[in-house]
Scaffold this active site. Structure first.
Site, mmCIF file in Angstrom:
data_model
loop_
_atom_site.group_PDB
_atom_site.id
_atom_site.type_symbol
_atom_site.label_atom_id
_atom_site.label_comp_id
_atom_site.label_asym_id
_atom_site.label_seq_id
_atom_site.Cartn_x
_atom_site.Cartn_y
_atom_site.Cartn_z
ATOM 1 C CG HIS A 37 30.059 62.088 96.407
ATOM 2 N ND1 HIS A 37 31.053 61.465 96.132
ATOM 3 C CD2 HIS A 37 30.540 63.430 96.278
ATOM 4 C CE1 HIS A 37 32.100 62.250 95.775
ATOM 5 N NE2 HIS A 37 31.800 63.258 96.130
ATOM 6 C CG HIS A 56 22.063 62.728 101.240
ATOM 7 N ND1 HIS A 56 22.162 63.764 102.520
ATOM 8 C CD2 HIS A 56 22.397 61.580 101.708
ATOM 9 C CE1 HIS A 56 22.782 62.953 103.324
ATOM 10 N NE2 HIS A 56 22.891 61.584 102.822
ATOM 11 C CB THR A 65 27.615 57.407 106.032
ATOM 12 O OG1 THR A 65 27.006 58.134 104.840
ATOM 13 C CG2 THR A 65 26.936 56.993 107.299
HETATM 14 N N1 LIG Z 1 25.547 59.971 104.762
HETATM 15 S S1 LIG Z 1 25.433 61.549 105.407
HETATM 16 O O1 LIG Z 1 26.782 61.581 106.442
HETATM 17 O O2 LIG Z 1 24.449 62.377 106.247
HETATM 18 C C1 LIG Z 1 26.043 62.632 104.228
HETATM 19 C C2 LIG Z 1 26.276 62.281 102.977
HETATM 20 F F1 LIG Z 1 26.194 60.932 102.577
HETATM 21 C C3 LIG Z 1 26.745 63.068 101.735
HETATM 22 F F2 LIG Z 1 26.848 62.433 100.676
HETATM 23 C C4 LIG Z 1 26.797 64.299 102.163
HETATM 24 S S2 LIG Z 1 27.112 65.514 100.755
HETATM 25 O O3 LIG Z 1 26.046 65.082 99.687
HETATM 26 O O4 LIG Z 1 27.157 66.761 101.198
HETATM 27 C C5 LIG Z 1 28.577 64.876 99.830
HETATM 28 C C6 LIG Z 1 29.682 64.595 101.052
HETATM 29 O O5 LIG Z 1 29.909 65.760 101.808
HETATM 30 C C7 LIG Z 1 26.546 64.812 103.499
HETATM 31 N N2 LIG Z 1 26.844 66.215 103.674
HETATM 32 C C8 LIG Z 1 26.874 66.973 104.610
HETATM 33 C C9 LIG Z 1 28.149 66.751 105.580
HETATM 34 C C10 LIG Z 1 29.454 67.264 104.748
HETATM 35 C C11 LIG Z 1 29.314 68.516 104.520
HETATM 36 C C12 LIG Z 1 27.932 68.925 104.398
HETATM 37 C C13 LIG Z 1 27.772 70.453 104.042
HETATM 38 C C14 LIG Z 1 26.425 71.005 103.630
HETATM 39 C C15 LIG Z 1 25.486 70.231 103.985
HETATM 40 C C16 LIG Z 1 25.576 68.875 104.285
HETATM 41 C C17 LIG Z 1 26.728 68.416 104.415
HETATM 42 C C18 LIG Z 1 26.161 63.825 104.346
HETATM 43 F F3 LIG Z 1 26.055 64.491 105.461
HETATM 44 ZN ZN LIG Z 2 23.566 59.938 104.038
#
Ligand SMILES: NS(=O)(=O)c1c(F)c(F)c(S(=O)(=O)CCO)c(N[C@H]2CCCc3ccccc32)c1F
Ligand SMILES: [Zn+2]
Length: 263
Positions: free
Chosen positions: A66, A91, A198
């Protein structure tokens, strides 16, 4: 498994079918426009502890299909938020080589070229991010808007590894550096609101801090971000480019965004 995408039948309009929170309240990202902004003098500059990671340490960079994400040290945390929040990962979100407008948040309806997110969890109340991520006060994400300008040597410390994480589940080791150098100079000027992840599962668990001032990276660096990665594994017969991995702005009715600056 996380069967969702940014395009096609599993795209963002379909997310609520499998992930009900994605169709719920407090969803992110949003557009910042003047009639929802309110100045708040209590919004202090954030303090970053342990962000200057020695080059003897290493961060793991990985392509999760992703986005490209880099795990951060548990010794990194933020003060001056309602709680202490410990860093988890960073990210990016971006567009494509023909349309470099891949930010998630927008200002006055304007997309920026890309957006960096640094995800933290409330380490005062929860043992780890998995316990924190579905709690209203569980997460704090810093967002840095990226636009085109001169070559950025700090971003290059991450970008130079993209060729080793081209495909899903590939990993690379990045020598430690001062993560604070990824942020804009004015840490005292930001947008603040309560929102959500998001991506699915879209939990409304994020205290968002979006810095007012964008950071510049070069056209070539942006082109590398837009063309380096694939959502698919290296042996997939139908490779899918990792582009346009941003969610569109969500409705933001009857709510305010607090700003730490006077316009
Ligand atoms: N835009 S955003 O909301 O900041 C955002 C992303 F866009 C995003 F792609 C990720 S991901 O790469 O983990 C793939 C989808 O969960 C996250 N992960 C977070 C939340 C989900 C679970 C998790 C577990 C451990 C570390 C981080 C995270 C994310 F928070
Ligand atoms: Zn993000």
């Amino acid at each position: 498994g996380s069967k969702w995408s940014y395009i096609g039948p599993d795209g963002e309009k379909a997310w609520p079918k499998k992930y009900p929170f994605c169709g719920g309240v407090f969803q992110s990202p949003i557009d910042f426009h003047k009639d929802i902004l309110q100045y708040d003098s209590n919004l202090l500059p954030l303090e970053f502890i342990g962000y200057n990671v020695p080059s003897t340490d290493q961060f793991t960079l990985t392509n999760n299909g992703h986005s490209v994400k880099m795990y951060l040290s548990p010794t990194m945390y933020i003060r001056n938020l309602p709680f202490e929040y410990t860093a988890s990962q960073l990210h990016l979100h971006w567009g494509n080589r023909n349309k470099s407008e891949g930010s998630e948040h927008t200002i006055g309806g304007k997309h920026f070229a890309a957006e960096l997110h640094i995800v933290h969890y409330n380490s005062e109340k929860y043992p780890d991010i998995t316990a924190a991520m579905d709690k209203a006060d569980g997460l704090a994400v810093l967002a840095i808007l990226l636009e085109i300008g001169p070559f950025n040597p700090t971003y290059e410390k991450i970008f130079r590894h993209f060729r080793n994480v081209k495909y899903k589940d590939q990993m690379a080791q990045v020598p430690g550096f001062n993560i604070q150098e990824l942020l804009p100079d004015r840490l005292d000027e930001y947008y603040r609101y309560e929102g959500s992840l998001t991506t699915p599962p879209c939990y409304p668990s994020v205290l968002w801090t979006v810095f007012r001032h964008p950071v510049k990276i070069s056209q070539e660096q942006l082109r590398a971000l837009e063309t380096a990665m694939y959502c698919t594994e290296s042996d997939d017969p139908e490779p899918l480019e990792m582009v346009d991995n941003f969610r569109h702005v969500q409705k933001f009715d009857e709510r305010l965004v607090f700003i730490s600056f006077h316009e």
